[in-house]
Design a protein around this motif. Sequence first.
Motif, mmCIF file in Angstrom:
data_model
loop_
_atom_site.group_PDB
_atom_site.id
_atom_site.type_symbol
_atom_site.label_atom_id
_atom_site.label_comp_id
_atom_site.label_asym_id
_atom_site.label_seq_id
_atom_site.Cartn_x
_atom_site.Cartn_y
_atom_site.Cartn_z
ATOM 1 N N GLY A 1 6.459 12.693 2.676
ATOM 2 C CA GLY A 1 6.780 12.477 4.077
ATOM 3 C C GLY A 1 7.168 11.052 4.397
ATOM 4 N N LEU A 2 8.371 10.872 4.897
ATOM 5 C CA LEU A 2 8.871 9.551 5.287
ATOM 6 C C LEU A 2 8.718 9.402 6.788
ATOM 7 C CD1 LEU A 2 12.087 9.611 3.095
ATOM 8 C CD2 LEU A 2 10.059 8.236 2.680
ATOM 9 N N ASP A 3 8.073 8.299 7.222
ATOM 10 C CA ASP A 3 7.828 8.205 8.653
ATOM 11 C C ASP A 3 8.544 7.057 9.349
ATOM 12 O OD1 ASP A 3 4.416 6.791 8.534
ATOM 13 O OD2 ASP A 3 6.255 6.260 7.471
ATOM 14 N N TYR A 4 8.852 5.996 8.637
ATOM 15 C CA TYR A 4 9.596 4.900 9.240
ATOM 16 C C TYR A 4 10.860 4.654 8.437
ATOM 17 C CZ TYR A 4 5.784 3.630 12.381
ATOM 18 O OH TYR A 4 4.828 3.629 13.364
ATOM 19 N N TRP A 5 11.945 4.437 9.180
ATOM 20 C CA TRP A 5 13.251 4.250 8.560
ATOM 21 C C TRP A 5 13.900 2.981 9.104
ATOM 22 C CZ3 TRP A 5 15.994 8.447 5.902
ATOM 23 C CH2 TRP A 5 15.212 9.584 5.728
ATOM 24 N N GLY A 6 14.721 2.360 8.265
ATOM 25 C CA GLY A 6 15.558 1.281 8.757
ATOM 26 C C GLY A 6 16.793 1.846 9.428
ATOM 27 N N LYS A 7 17.639 0.963 9.900
ATOM 28 C CA LYS A 7 18.862 1.388 10.585
ATOM 29 C C LYS A 7 20.012 1.627 9.626
ATOM 30 C CE LYS A 7 17.689 -0.722 15.007
ATOM 31 N NZ LYS A 7 18.088 -1.648 16.084
ATOM 32 N N GLY A 8 19.845 1.226 8.376
ATOM 33 C CA GLY A 8 20.842 1.510 7.371
ATOM 34 C C GLY A 8 21.829 0.386 7.134
ATOM 35 N N THR A 9 22.423 0.416 5.948
ATOM 36 C CA THR A 9 23.479 -0.521 5.596
ATOM 37 C C THR A 9 24.606 0.272 4.946
ATOM 38 O OG1 THR A 9 23.980 -2.620 4.467
ATOM 39 C CG2 THR A 9 22.472 -1.118 3.333
ATOM 40 N N ALA B 1 0.809 -1.220 0.000
ATOM 41 C CA ALA B 1 0.000 0.000 0.000
ATOM 42 C C ALA B 1 0.840 1.267 0.000
ATOM 43 C CB ALA B 1 -0.925 0.018 1.214
ATOM 44 N N TYR B 2 2.131 1.140 0.253
ATOM 45 C CA TYR B 2 2.952 2.320 0.513
ATOM 46 C C TYR B 2 4.074 2.497 -0.494
ATOM 47 C CZ TYR B 2 0.675 2.460 5.042
ATOM 48 O OH TYR B 2 -0.256 2.543 6.033
ATOM 49 N N GLY B 3 4.302 3.766 -0.848
ATOM 50 C CA GLY B 3 5.510 4.095 -1.565
ATOM 51 C C GLY B 3 6.705 3.952 -0.643
ATOM 52 N N MET B 4 7.856 3.694 -1.245
ATOM 53 C CA MET B 4 9.074 3.477 -0.483
ATOM 54 C C MET B 4 10.210 4.289 -1.092
ATOM 55 S SD MET B 4 8.297 1.266 1.925
ATOM 56 C CE MET B 4 9.957 0.828 2.469
#
Length: 121
Positions: free
Chosen positions: A107-115, A31-34
């Motif tokens: 608007g970005l609301d959730y993020w990963g911790k990164g690689t 349902a969401y753009g990424m």
Amino acid sequence: EVQLVESGGGLVQPGGSLRLSCTVSGLFFDAYGMSWVRQAPGKGLEWVSAIIYNGDRRYYAESMKGRFTISRDNAKNTLYLQMNSLTSEDTAVYYCAKFRLPGSLYGLDYWGKGTLVTVSA
């Protein structure tokens, strides 16, 4: 709980390729753009690419066009970033992030911790 977990980073030589993955859980992924966003050492966040919920439209920062490809597999709840022709300027921590509202790219609301991607000879 919404979770985004990136993988696939590492050390690569200039001119090489890497594919990053981001596995998402805790929401209706389809349902969401990424988006992918990166942060080079000592610098601020830089937007890299975005993809709408069904993958039909993709967007890139100018310096990534022709070298990076964003894609998604909604059946696997996974976002990808194929990176080719890498240079030292691409060295950064790469984050995947979710857009706030279904079907929107605002608007970005959730993020990963990164690689971490390191491009070096």
